[in-house]
Design a protein around this motif. Structure first.
Motif, PDB file in Angstrom:
ATOM      1  N   TYR A   1     -60.819  -7.885  33.982  1.00 35.65           N
ATOM      2  CA  TYR A   1     -59.611  -7.569  34.761  1.00 35.65           C
ATOM      3  C   TYR A   1     -59.976  -7.377  36.223  1.00 35.65           C
ATOM      4  O   TYR A   1     -60.893  -6.630  36.541  1.00 35.65           O
ATOM      5  N   ARG A   2     -59.217  -8.015  37.082  1.00 33.21           N
ATOM      6  CA  ARG A   2     -59.403  -7.776  38.504  1.00 33.21           C
ATOM      7  C   ARG A   2     -58.567  -6.572  38.907  1.00 33.21           C
ATOM      8  O   ARG A   2     -57.449  -6.412  38.465  1.00 33.21           O
ATOM      9  N   GLY A   3     -59.143  -5.722  39.733  1.00 27.14           N
ATOM     10  CA  GLY A   3     -58.449  -4.520  40.181  1.00 27.14           C
ATOM     11  C   GLY A   3     -57.366  -4.840  41.198  1.00 27.14           C
ATOM     12  O   GLY A   3     -57.052  -6.004  41.458  1.00 27.14           O
ATOM     13  N   SER A   4     -56.807  -3.789  41.779  1.00 25.42           N
ATOM     14  CA  SER A   4     -55.681  -3.976  42.680  1.00 25.42           C
ATOM     15  C   SER A   4     -56.068  -4.806  43.899  1.00 25.42           C
ATOM     16  O   SER A   4     -55.231  -5.431  44.516  1.00 25.42           O
ATOM     17  N   ARG A   5     -57.343  -4.835  44.263  1.00 24.63           N
ATOM     18  CA  ARG A   5     -57.776  -5.626  45.417  1.00 24.63           C
ATOM     19  C   ARG A   5     -58.399  -6.948  44.986  1.00 24.63           C
ATOM     20  O   ARG A   5     -59.218  -7.536  45.719  1.00 24.63           O
ATOM     21  N   LEU A   6     -58.070  -7.417  43.788  1.00 28.03           N
ATOM     22  CA  LEU A   6     -58.522  -8.709  43.289  1.00 28.03           C
ATOM     23  C   LEU A   6     -60.023  -8.780  43.041  1.00 28.03           C
ATOM     24  O   LEU A   6     -60.581  -9.862  42.943  1.00 28.03           O
TER      25      LEU A   6
ATOM     26  N   GLN B   1     -62.535  -5.425  29.290  1.00 26.99           N
ATOM     27  CA  GLN B   1     -61.943  -4.838  30.500  1.00 26.99           C
ATOM     28  C   GLN B   1     -62.634  -5.325  31.772  1.00 26.99           C
ATOM     29  O   GLN B   1     -62.062  -5.282  32.847  1.00 26.99           O
TER      30      GLN B   1
ATOM     31  N   PRO C   1     -48.920  -0.921  42.010  1.00 27.16           N
ATOM     32  CA  PRO C   1     -49.646   0.245  41.521  1.00 27.16           C
ATOM     33  C   PRO C   1     -50.359   1.010  42.624  1.00 27.16           C
ATOM     34  O   PRO C   1     -50.464   0.550  43.750  1.00 27.16           O
TER      35      PRO C   1
ATOM     36  N   PRO D   1     -52.711  -2.699  47.401  1.00 24.62           N
ATOM     37  CA  PRO D   1     -52.946  -3.677  46.344  1.00 24.62           C
ATOM     38  C   PRO D   1     -52.632  -5.099  46.820  1.00 24.62           C
ATOM     39  O   PRO D   1     -51.759  -5.316  47.663  1.00 24.62           O
ATOM     40  N   LEU D   2     -53.343  -6.065  46.283  1.00 31.89           N
ATOM     41  CA  LEU D   2     -53.107  -7.464  46.634  1.00 31.89           C
ATOM     42  C   LEU D   2     -52.532  -8.208  45.434  1.00 31.89           C
ATOM     43  O   LEU D   2     -53.047  -8.069  44.327  1.00 31.89           O
ATOM     44  N   PRO D   3     -51.474  -8.993  45.621  1.00 30.83           N
ATOM     45  CA  PRO D   3     -50.958  -9.768  44.492  1.00 30.83           C
ATOM     46  C   PRO D   3     -51.897 -10.924  44.130  1.00 30.83           C
ATOM     47  O   PRO D   3     -52.661 -11.403  44.963  1.00 30.83           O
ATOM     48  N   THR D   4     -51.811 -11.357  42.871  1.00 31.64           N
ATOM     49  CA  THR D   4     -52.684 -12.418  42.374  1.00 31.64           C
ATOM     50  C   THR D   4     -52.583 -13.678  43.232  1.00 31.64           C
ATOM     51  O   THR D   4     -53.577 -14.368  43.455  1.00 31.64           O
TER      52      THR D   4
END
Lengths: 647, 647
Positions: free
Chosen positions: B364-369, B361, B20, B32-35
């Motif tokens: 939820y962790r954002g794109s940078r965890l 909401q 994203p 972005p960082l993956p989980t």
């Protein structure tokens, strides 16, 4: 449904409760009005003069002062030039009025510059005229309200530091009044307009008489002088032209009668033409009188006190009741001028929108039968200008009137071209144009010359204006108008393209839909997603459930529950390593689209949870809404929202 | 689709581009960082001291000054009472630290006040603790950043009038850093923290030595005194308690270690406990040293120059390099304290959200965890406070620390209750609670007494605080916390109700859909509406086209065109006397709903025109969107949007 004739549509009349609007809105702007209520009331000459006076005559409240501000740069001795400059402006005014008499005669259904330009010059000049008029309507509001507040502040100096707040308050008030819908009630306009006229004529008359008898004196305790320059400059021709440009703001509002001919009683054109002459006469007397007296009493331009206020307290020897009444009436007439712009701007906006140059929504009348969107847009932009320019008339003036003169020029040019066409028609032949009838006129040559002189005079003034006031702010308008024209053109282009694409002329019906490939999104296995599944299965036997997996552990639970409840429908789990919902779904559906057959449609079923109270909506993620935004551009994909209400 | 085992879900791995985020966002906060990247790094005692020092030790930068502000109301002679008050605060601090040692020991997986209260006292005290902590995190940001800016302004007085702007800038900077995600990198914290510690200890030491030799002198050229009263008041016990309350802000940050135990290397509890003792010792030395020296040098409380700045320039005899370094380090440690709150607030918000007390909401962790929503909320609210309170620490202090003391009290109460439970377990029996293991402890009585003393001491301080500072601003917090608890409860109630309704326990599958009654809305007869018709006919043979009529003339044209193109589908024209689109449609569909059969669904097909560029969306009315909002609450109605793209 009863049987009906193929050519009369079945009309379903809604019950009374289908009237729109919430209670707070009704309180603010009044109950909704049905379309059938829109009627029209025509006015006679005396009332007509009052209705159109606000816009035109109110400009005498600031025109003299704005001449003085520019002249002050060459020292106070140069202020005496204000009167000769005013005389020059009155001469220009006479030319324009003569020219407009012919427009009023030729366009009995309203001859605004936009209409005349569109009919006689073409789309581009019409768009320029439209842009120029729209900007000037906005400035009419900002300048008139700022000047009105300046009058109030002159009488009550302690209000000076609240002038921006007061001005915004007035704009909002006028806006709300207009959102309620102003009935063209002549009396409401006539009373303050004639009182203002009486007060101004009295002030000028008393001033002239006292001056004649030599006991008028000069302004005592004058306010601090406002000038554009800290060092004294030479009184160059450029400075005189600059002062002349500022003074031409006195001529704004003259065009209003040509726009509003339909408001008059029959014979419309004749009545409107007479009122135009009357108004020109009164305007000339007031403007010359004020400019003359300003010179005699040595009134100075100032931010703290207006020239009108200085004049009134000198003429009436102090700040008594008659002074206060004069100032109050001046402020009221200025606020009424703003009100006039609130009628004109949305109406012109609707005309432009109907021609496809502005968003079509501007043609919708709101619940009170007025063009609400245009009214709100005007109120907003005018308020922004007041804030940015600190409610200072002198700061706003360089932006003002250039639009009016541009539209004067285009309108006269259009008329000149019209007479030329008229002269080349055979006598007796009629050519029906969009909003007028063109026939041979044996005086076409003299009429063409009259309008041409008008066009040349106003064209030259537009140029002078643009050059002398360019650095002060006119550059904003010089830049803005072409940008607006580009914007209008792009809107027009867009609507034309859409119309072409939607047109049935070249429409070949596409094959009927034979198969639905249905994707049902699930956020978990619960009553809501099973409701979506139920709907999906009613559409097709080809159903796939899709789940976006943020947490691999949870995916296993979902799969196990789905095996129990999923009615044998395949479940696809989409991995989402970046913890996002929309992107993996979009990719999956795009991939499906690649293998789509022509008679097959992809239908995405989104079970949408609906809380009983909308204000609880923020507690749930708006996946359906986000997905709708994303998938809308994907061809051949239809989105179905299956609501699941909790109660 | 390949064959798959029923119990392993089919996982669809998206291509790389399904990552994203737009490019501007990546530039701002990073890719972005993956989980899978979320790891954890533990820290030793020395680094741990540094990591938690910012929050706790930075409060010495303003605590003394805030005591002096209150005392100043009783004249400068009363300022000498600052030292004894500081001693009293240090005693309280010792009690709290002793009490927290036991929490750290019992909750190796993190023993924040919310967790302890929830486990030992129940939902309501937990919610109070949660609300108190959330407000205090916000105030930590506002107070620390304002104090940091006050240090900078002390050294550079010309920046004074920009202090609000600078403070907002710092908040935004810290917010962006946190949105990128701060790796718990010990070194980045350790270096400035130890430098600050060294600088402060040096200042205190040099000051004490010079004072001992009698050559320290007093603050030269002191800044204008800030006091809460214009007349000199008596030094009442109330005033002393008031000053004491203000000084307790020195204790904020102590709880951070209990919250963050998991960051430590094993043995976690032991290491965290040791660091807590170290920190208490250092905090006591610094705070007492500063308060003592402030008295000796006659430093005065002021908005223009902080007490730290006055001390440093007196101790170092002028504003040389060492002075500037000390001030810079103080400002940096204060900004780092704000950074700590940016880690704590979103984490606590996520815990509360997971328990169903805040919108889901937030988990939820954002794109940078990181918990982006919580970070942005904190940045926004803290900025609003800074603007409202004009970046003044003295104005913010009455709101601060009351939340911390409330949570101290609840946490100690919870611990006391826990020891009581522990004392009533049989030896050897273990009771596994949600985040800790409870077993018999033979020292339970002494531990219960210790925590009870802590609870009583902090409870009394909370009351003193609330009473003495009530009129200054504490009332805001006293009002806010119950309101927040009501809000948490209503959210919890909502989620519980929804879960119950969505639950499959009592779910009886509804009859399958056997018929669709389809209504297709048309805005005209064009390619778009025919596309909608095509879809509608694929769903059912029972299709009705509906047109809302604003203009009776147009209705006739539409009917005629429909006869040619409508494929025999019935057209219903809805009259709309108030020129609205949505209301007549809603009424019509509601009427259809009344005659709906149980196995029948009403499907409303809305052909939605999609411009090629989203920015042209404003040129088209958003009927489908408005209709969706209106019909969502109507049971048994499904909305289908058939997009019609123009390209």
């Amino acid at each position: 449904m009863e049987l009906h004739d193929q050519n009369t549509p079945t009309v379903f009349h809604p019950p009374v409760n289908s009237r729109p609007g919430s209670s707070w809105r009704s309180l603010m702007i009044g109950r909704p009005l049905p379309t059938a209520d829109s009627g029209h009331q025509t006015i006679g000459k005396l009332v007509g003069l009052a209705v159109f006076a606000a816009d035109a005559l109110s400009s005498t409240a600031y025109a003299t002062q704005e001449i003085l501000v520019i002249l002050a740069a060459a020292g106070t001795a140069s202020l005496v030039n204000a009167f000769p400059i005013s005389v020059a402006i009155v001469v220009l005014m006479a030319i324009v009025i003569l020219s407009y008499e012919q427009t009023v005669d030729a366009y009995p259904s309203g001859g605004g510059a936009y209409v005349v330009a569109r009919e006689n010059l073409g789309d581009l000049p019409a768009q320029v005229a439209g842009a120029a008029l729209l900007t000037d309507y906005i400035l009419t509001v900002s300048v008139s309200v700022s000047s009105g507040v300046a009058q109030v502040v002159s009488a009550f100096p302690e209000l000076f530091r609240y002038r921006v707040e007061i001005a915004i308050g007035v704009v909002i008030l006028v806006m709300v009044v207009n959102l309620r819908g102003v009935r063209e009630s002549g009396m409401a306009f006539a009373i303050p307009a004639y009182l203002f006229l009486a007060a101004m004529l009295l002030t000028v008359a008393v001033g002239l008489v006292r001056s004649l008898f030599g006991n008028l004196g000069v302004v005592t305790d004058p306010p601090p002088l406002l000038t554009t320059s800290t060092t004294i400059q030479l009184l160059t021709p450029f400075l005189l032209l600059h002062a002349f440009s500022s003074g031409t703001s006195a001529m704004t509002g003259i065009e209003a009668i040509a726009n509003g001919i339909t408001a008059f009683k029959e014979p419309r054109s004749k009545n409107a033409g007479t009122v135009l002459i009357w108004m020109g006469g009164i305007l000339a007397i007031l403007f010359l009188g004020i400019s003359y007296l300003a010179g005699v009493t040595a009134a100075v331009p100032s931010e703290a006190e207006t020239v009108i206020s200085q004049l009134a307290r000198t003429v009436y020897s102090g700040e008594g009741v008659i002074y206060l009444v004069t100032i109050a009436l001046t402020a009221i007439i200025l606020f009424m001028a703003a009100n006039t712009a609130f009628a004109g701007f949305p109406r012109l906006g609707a005309i432009l929108a109907k021609d496809g140059f502005l968003p079509r929504q501007l043609t919708y009348r709101g619940s009170r039968l007025v063009f609400s969107r245009g009214i709100m847009a005007l109120g907003f932009i005018a308020s922004v200008l007041i804030i940015v320019f600190n409610a200072s008339v002198t700061a706003l003036i360089p932006l003002y009137a250039i639009g009016v003169f541009m539209s004067f020029t285009l309108s006269q040019l259009g008329m000149a071209h019209r007479w030329w066409k008229s002269g080349h028609l055979a006598p007796g032949v009629e050519s029906k144009e969009k909003s007028s009838v063109l026939r041979y006129d044996r005086h076409w040559l003299i009429k063409m010359v009259t309008n041409s002189i008008g066009a040349i005079a106003t064209g030259v003034v537009t140029l002078v204006f643009g050059i002398t006031k360019f650095p002060d702010g006119a550059w904003i308008i010089v830049l803005l108008i072409p940008l607006m024209v580009v914007w209008f053109t792009s809107i027009h282009h867009h609507y034309e393209k859409v119309a072409e694409q939607l047109s049935l002329k070249n429409y070949h019906p596409r094959p009927h839909v034979h198969r639905h490939r249905v994707v049902v999104l699930i956020s978990g296995v619960h009553a809501g997603s099973l409701e979506g599944l139920r709907y999906a299965k009613s559409l097709s036997i080809d159903v796939t459930a899709v789940y976006v997996c943020l947490d691999p552990e949870e995916a296993k639970t979902i799969q196990a529950k789905w095996n129990a409840w999923g009615e044998g429908v395949r479940l696809v789990v989409l991995d989402s390593p970046y913890r996002v919902l929309i992107e993996p779904l979009m990719d999956y559906i795009k991939d499906l689209g690649k293998i789509r057959q022509p008679d097959e449609l992809i239908t995405v079923v989104v079970p949408q949870f609906i809380p009983r109270h909308w204000w609880n909506g923020y507690l749930h993620s708006q996946t359906a809404f986000m997905l709708r935004m994303g998938l809308m551009l994907q061809p051949g994909v239809v989105i179905v929202e299956v609501p699941y209400q909790v109660d």
